[in-house]
Design an enzyme around this catalytic site. Structure first.
Site, mmCIF file in Angstrom:
data_model
loop_
_atom_site.group_PDB
_atom_site.id
_atom_site.type_symbol
_atom_site.label_atom_id
_atom_site.label_comp_id
_atom_site.label_asym_id
_atom_site.label_seq_id
_atom_site.Cartn_x
_atom_site.Cartn_y
_atom_site.Cartn_z
ATOM 1 N N ASP A 173 62.865 63.310 -11.419
ATOM 2 C CA ASP A 173 61.952 63.227 -12.545
ATOM 3 C C ASP A 173 60.997 62.035 -12.333
ATOM 4 O OD1 ASP A 173 61.454 64.345 -15.402
ATOM 5 O OD2 ASP A 173 61.713 62.217 -15.763
ATOM 6 N N TYR A 281 55.183 56.327 -19.311
ATOM 7 C CA TYR A 281 54.215 57.405 -19.510
ATOM 8 C C TYR A 281 52.896 56.883 -20.073
ATOM 9 C CZ TYR A 281 58.100 60.559 -18.653
ATOM 10 O OH TYR A 281 59.154 61.229 -18.077
ATOM 11 N N HIS A 337 65.724 71.881 -14.505
ATOM 12 C CA HIS A 337 65.214 70.551 -14.169
ATOM 13 C C HIS A 337 66.308 69.570 -13.762
ATOM 14 C CE1 HIS A 337 62.188 67.401 -14.270
ATOM 15 N NE2 HIS A 337 62.947 66.664 -15.051
#
Length: 360
Positions: A173, A281, A337
């Site tokens: 990730d 982020y 994922h």
């Protein structure tokens, strides 16, 4: 050539770049508001369905047993030379072989690598870190403290601080995003790389501009551009949105035990525990546009066929930037994922074969 002439020649390019960045931030702002409306509805639905939990998250007082499991390794702290921050890590198999360094993503911590720590400590010195902003590691509050350059320095300091000059770098990730960057910044320090479910920034940028569907899959990234609101929404109904990332029947981790869920999310459940991770982020679009790079580090790339966050087309897009013969990629049928948790046996088989020549 006179400096004034050079400045005049570069002026159109600089103006174009500034205009492009301004348009980007307008688009990101609009997408952030739409994402906020969507996740606001989701959070409200959780509160209405579980009114006893209320609108606030409940801090955990007791440390989950999984975080204290001695079979996974010894806990320690490393003072970073570049920033003077302390990072928490779990280490096992010291002296058994090369350094294998694990970088987790969001919303994870070092415990996400529990299966890999057990599997590889017999032939590698396995180290799983809590990145800056996560858990017991130091968590600067300023968004600028989570820039790419500072995060790359963190990884370099960890490798050198552990007494090594290079490592096998494993990332998932956002940890995969960091690993890609590190292999470009410091190629001599990465002997092999194992990437799971995460593209390089520049590949993601190129691909997303051509495939709008990827932007919809990444809508959470736009929510995270906003101040304070993401933390509020994610903590509502006792962090139900965060929990559902792992527990969703279609996209989560099947058969995940409640104790394992608590162990992986324990640090995020603490007051202020979401801000550091979300700040990663908040820096995503500050580097735009990202310059394409040639990738040359020998890499094993594992991708989920049913990944809810990244399209499988990214695998081919990544391969287009590799030096021939340096990339081994596999799309795992039926997987999503969370491959290190859901398909860890398959992952281990691929890793052992890929790393065989390092075992002597």
């Amino acid at each position: 050539m006179p400096e004034l002439v050079v400045t005049a020649l570069l002026a159109p390019s600089r103006c174009s770049l500034r205009l492009l960045r301004a348009l980007l931030w307008v688009a990101v702002g609009a997408a952030a508001l739409l994402a906020a409306a969507f996740y606001g509805c989701v959070a409200l639905a959780h509160v209405l369905c579980r009114p006893r939990r209320g609108c606030l998250g409940r801090p955990r007082l007791a440390v989950p047993a999984g975080l204290r499991d001695p079979a996974l390794g010894r806990h320690g702290f490393l003072r970073l030379r570049s920033s003077d921050l302390q990072l928490h890590y779990v280490s096992a198999g010291c002296g058994n072989g090369p350094l294998m360094l694990f970088l987790h993503g969001f919303p994870e911590n070092w415990f996400f690598w529990q299966h890999q720590l057990r599997e590889f400590q017999s032939h590698f010195h396995t180290v799983a870190v809590n990145l800056r902003g996560y858990g017991p590691s130091d968590a600067p509050k300023d968004v600028g403290c989570y820039s790419t350059d500072l995060l790359m320095a963190d990884i370099q300091d960890v490798i050198l601080g552990l007494g090594y000059s290079k490592c096998v770098l494993v990332g998932h990730d956002f940890g995969a995003v960091l690993a890609w960057n590190f292999s470009v910044y410091f190629p001599s320090m990465v002997e092999r790389m194992v990437i799971v479910s995460g593209p390089p920034k520049f590949v993601f940028q190129e691909y997303s501009l051509r495939h709008v569907g990827q932007l919809f899959k990444s809508k959470y990234m736009f929510l995270f551009q906003l101040p304070w609101l993401p933390e509020k929404l994610l903590s509502m109904s006792d962090f139900q949105i965060v929990k559902s990332i792992f527990t969703d029947r279609k996209s989560g981790i099947p058969h995940l035990k409640p104790s394992e869920l608590e162990a992986m999310l324990y640090d995020l459940f603490q007051p202020g525990g979401l801000t550091g991770p979300i700040n990663y982020y908040r820096n995503l679009f500050r580097d735009f546009p990202v310059e394409p790079q040639e990738l040359s580090t020998p890499t094993l790339l594992l991708w989920g066929e049913k990944d809810p966050y990244f399209q499988t087309g990214l695998v081919k897009a990544i391969g287009n930037h590799f030096v021939p013969g340096r990339l081994e990629s596999h799309i795992l049928p039926g997987s999503g994922h969370w491959i290190p948790q859901t398909h860890y046996q398959q992952m281990h088989e691929y890793m052992w074969a890929f790393l065989q020549d390092l075992l002597g």
